[in-house]
Design an enzyme around this catalytic site. Structure first.
Site, mmCIF file in Angstrom:
data_model
loop_
_atom_site.group_PDB
_atom_site.id
_atom_site.type_symbol
_atom_site.label_atom_id
_atom_site.label_comp_id
_atom_site.label_asym_id
_atom_site.label_seq_id
_atom_site.Cartn_x
_atom_site.Cartn_y
_atom_site.Cartn_z
ATOM 1 N N GLY A 123 0.834 -1.205 0.000
ATOM 2 C CA GLY A 123 0.000 0.000 0.000
ATOM 3 C C GLY A 123 0.863 1.247 0.000
ATOM 4 N N ALA A 124 1.791 1.319 -0.975
ATOM 5 C CA ALA A 124 2.875 2.311 -0.902
ATOM 6 C C ALA A 124 2.653 3.564 -1.743
ATOM 7 C CB ALA A 124 4.184 1.646 -1.329
ATOM 8 N N SER A 125 1.576 3.634 -2.508
ATOM 9 C CA SER A 125 1.476 4.750 -3.459
ATOM 10 C C SER A 125 1.074 6.073 -2.814
ATOM 11 C CB SER A 125 0.480 4.399 -4.579
ATOM 12 O OG SER A 125 -0.811 4.205 -4.051
ATOM 13 N N ARG A 126 0.389 5.996 -1.691
ATOM 14 C CA ARG A 126 -0.127 7.221 -1.047
ATOM 15 C C ARG A 126 -0.026 7.073 0.467
ATOM 16 N NH1 ARG A 126 -5.445 6.604 -1.469
ATOM 17 N NH2 ARG A 126 -5.507 4.815 -2.865
ATOM 18 N N ASN A 132 1.338 -2.541 5.432
ATOM 19 C CA ASN A 132 0.643 -1.272 5.632
ATOM 20 C C ASN A 132 -0.741 -1.241 4.995
ATOM 21 O OD1 ASN A 132 0.422 1.835 5.870
ATOM 22 N ND2 ASN A 132 0.340 1.466 3.651
ATOM 23 N N SER A 134 -4.486 -0.380 13.890
ATOM 24 C CA SER A 134 -5.286 0.834 14.125
ATOM 25 C C SER A 134 -5.745 0.849 15.571
ATOM 26 C CB SER A 134 -6.520 0.833 13.213
ATOM 27 O OG SER A 134 -7.471 1.782 13.654
ATOM 28 N N TYR A 178 -13.942 -3.338 9.827
ATOM 29 C CA TYR A 178 -12.550 -2.852 9.843
ATOM 30 C C TYR A 178 -11.927 -3.084 11.216
ATOM 31 C CZ TYR A 178 -8.884 0.843 9.701
ATOM 32 O OH TYR A 178 -7.711 1.577 9.763
ATOM 33 N N ALA A 202 -11.209 -6.714 11.820
ATOM 34 C CA ALA A 202 -10.038 -7.142 11.032
ATOM 35 C C ALA A 202 -8.747 -6.640 11.680
ATOM 36 C CB ALA A 202 -10.151 -6.630 9.595
ATOM 37 N N LYS A 203 -8.750 -5.406 12.171
ATOM 38 C CA LYS A 203 -7.539 -4.853 12.795
ATOM 39 C C LYS A 203 -7.246 -5.531 14.139
ATOM 40 C CE LYS A 203 -6.216 -1.645 9.805
ATOM 41 N NZ LYS A 203 -4.914 -1.704 9.121
HETATM 42 N N1 LIG Z 1 -5.418 7.228 7.889
HETATM 43 C C1 LIG Z 1 -5.780 6.873 9.114
HETATM 44 O O1 LIG Z 1 -6.432 7.636 9.831
HETATM 45 C C2 LIG Z 1 -5.389 5.514 9.664
HETATM 46 C C3 LIG Z 1 -5.572 5.274 11.031
HETATM 47 C C4 LIG Z 1 -5.236 4.030 11.558
HETATM 48 C C5 LIG Z 1 -4.722 3.063 10.734
HETATM 49 N N2 LIG Z 1 -4.554 3.322 9.407
HETATM 50 C C6 LIG Z 1 -4.040 2.237 8.567
HETATM 51 O O2 LIG Z 1 -2.888 2.687 7.881
HETATM 52 C C7 LIG Z 1 -2.770 1.972 6.662
HETATM 53 C C8 LIG Z 1 -2.565 2.969 5.529
HETATM 54 O O3 LIG Z 1 -3.688 3.827 5.499
HETATM 55 P P1 LIG Z 1 -3.674 5.230 4.750
HETATM 56 O O4 LIG Z 1 -4.415 6.159 5.602
HETATM 57 O O5 LIG Z 1 -2.327 5.565 4.296
HETATM 58 O O6 LIG Z 1 -4.607 4.859 3.493
HETATM 59 P P2 LIG Z 1 -4.699 5.530 2.044
HETATM 60 O O7 LIG Z 1 -4.194 6.908 2.048
HETATM 61 O O8 LIG Z 1 -6.086 5.253 1.594
HETATM 62 O O9 LIG Z 1 -3.670 4.651 1.176
HETATM 63 C C9 LIG Z 1 -3.916 3.286 0.997
HETATM 64 C C10 LIG Z 1 -2.806 2.687 0.180
HETATM 65 O O10 LIG Z 1 -3.099 1.309 -0.009
HETATM 66 C C11 LIG Z 1 -3.151 1.016 -1.406
HETATM 67 N N3 LIG Z 1 -4.168 0.007 -1.649
HETATM 68 C C12 LIG Z 1 -5.489 0.059 -1.324
HETATM 69 N N4 LIG Z 1 -6.104 -1.058 -1.732
HETATM 70 C C13 LIG Z 1 -5.158 -1.825 -2.322
HETATM 71 C C14 LIG Z 1 -5.181 -3.087 -2.945
HETATM 72 N N5 LIG Z 1 -6.294 -3.813 -3.071
HETATM 73 N N6 LIG Z 1 -4.030 -3.582 -3.444
HETATM 74 C C15 LIG Z 1 -2.874 -2.861 -3.359
HETATM 75 N N7 LIG Z 1 -2.799 -1.674 -2.779
HETATM 76 C C16 LIG Z 1 -3.936 -1.155 -2.268
HETATM 77 C C17 LIG Z 1 -3.464 2.344 -2.075
HETATM 78 O O11 LIG Z 1 -2.967 2.391 -3.394
HETATM 79 P P3 LIG Z 1 -3.851 2.039 -4.684
HETATM 80 O O12 LIG Z 1 -5.181 2.676 -4.497
HETATM 81 O O13 LIG Z 1 -3.025 2.604 -5.798
HETATM 82 O O14 LIG Z 1 -3.913 0.552 -4.745
HETATM 83 C C18 LIG Z 1 -2.659 3.306 -1.193
HETATM 84 O O15 LIG Z 1 -1.315 3.301 -1.569
HETATM 85 C C19 LIG Z 1 -4.027 1.121 6.540
HETATM 86 O O16 LIG Z 1 -3.772 -0.191 6.992
HETATM 87 C C20 LIG Z 1 -5.003 1.799 7.489
HETATM 88 O O17 LIG Z 1 -5.976 0.920 7.986
HETATM 89 C C21 LIG Z 1 -4.859 4.529 8.852
#
Ligand SMILES: NC(=O)c1ccc[n+]([C@@H]2O[C@H](COP(=O)([O-])OP(=O)(O)OC[C@H]3O[C@@H](n4cnc5c(N)ncnc54)[C@H](OP(=O)(O)O)[C@@H]3O)[C@@H](O)[C@H]2O)c1
Length: 258
Positions: free
Chosen positions: A14-17, A83, A137, A150, A153-154
């Protein structure tokens, strides 16, 4: 502090964003060669030196192993950062969450890490060393019906990581989780993010929804992706050499209990 990570090889899912991009950037800054997996790429990711981008659907059964296999072509794998994850607010309550939605949540938020870890471990065991850092999370231990599938799962993901740490510690492999509260990424603040979706349902401005959540933290703000990345990279380094089986909360004091 020198994290002594130069020339190590890491996989980041999940590295693109968002957090994954920040982790990838932080690892690159430490001299790590990163194999970065997501369905699409971004200019920010492509611009990072020493990164191999692998376009992969990590919810597909073979996706996580395909990504790890690409990394093993470089010889070794020192670090795995699980991630990838996604959340959809369940505005209609539990009774409206279908089997298909449960399966999708469990597949991306839990099984992607299980499968990537299964693919990475044999090489780590053979090398007698490795670090696995998994992004869980606060919802793992702060259950919320709005994100019921969610959170489940976490919770399973955190439990999985703790259990695994007991099995592989003797092989020199450390397994830790990081549990963020709200982070300033698309997951919360994007067009399809939590704030926009909840705001649309309540006829409220997404910025107000986000502000309401931020004020529940003692710091009064969301965590930045870079702050999560710094914690992940420290845990991936030998500086954290005796830290394993531990969950590391980064939530600005959102969690009120010890
Ligand atoms: N943001 C928060 O508030 C928060 C809080 C607690 C935990 N987290 C956890 O942190 C992690 C990252 O979250 P984030 O906030 O950075 O999310 P995000 O900004 O939505 O980024 C998600 C990343 O995962 C990739 N992705 C999504 N579905 C995918 C798939 N089927 N196959 C391959 N890549 C996939 C997306 O790229 P593509 O769309 O290009 O595939 C993107 O690079 C997650 O596990 C999330 O549960 C986030």
């Amino acid at each position: 502090m020198d994290l002594e990570l130069r020339d190590k090889v890491a996989v980041v899912t999940g590295a693109s964003r968002g957090i994954g991009l920040a982790v990838t950037r932080a690892l690159v800054e430490e001299g790590v060669r990163v194999i970065a997996g997501s369905r699409t790429s971004t200019r920010e990711l492509e611009e990072l030196p020493g990164v191999r981008v692998v376009r992969v659907d990590l919810s597909a059964e073979t996706g996580p192993a395909d990504l790890v296999t690409a990394a093993l072509e470089h010889g070794s794998l020192d670090i795995l950062v699980n991630n990838v994850g996604a959340v959809t607010p369940r505005l209609g309550g539990f009774l409206e969450v279908t089997d298909d939605q449960w399966t999708r949540s469990l597949t991306l938020n839990l099984m992607a890490a299980v499968r990537a870890t299964r693919a990475a471990l044999p090489a780590m065991i053979e090398a007698g060393r490795g670090a696995i850092v998994t992004v869980s999370s606060v919802n793992a231990f702060l259950p919320d019906p709005l994100v019921i599938d969610y959170g489940v799962a976490k919770a399973a993901l955190t439990n999985f990581s703790k259990a695994l740490s007991k099995e592989v510690g003797a092989h020199g492999i450390r397994v830790n989780t990081v549990s963020p509260g709200p982070v300033t990424t698309d997951l919360w603040l994007g067009d399809q993010g939590m704030a926009a979706t909840v705001g649309a349902a309540k006829d409220a401005d997404p910025a107000e929804v986000a502000e309401g959540v931020a004020t529940q933290s003692e710091t009064g703000r969301f965590t930045h992706p870079q702050e999560v990345a710094d914690l992940v990279v420290f845990l991936a380094s030998d500086r954290a050499g005796n830290v394993t089986g531990a969950d590391h909360v980064i939530d600005g004091g959102l969690t009120k209990t010890v």
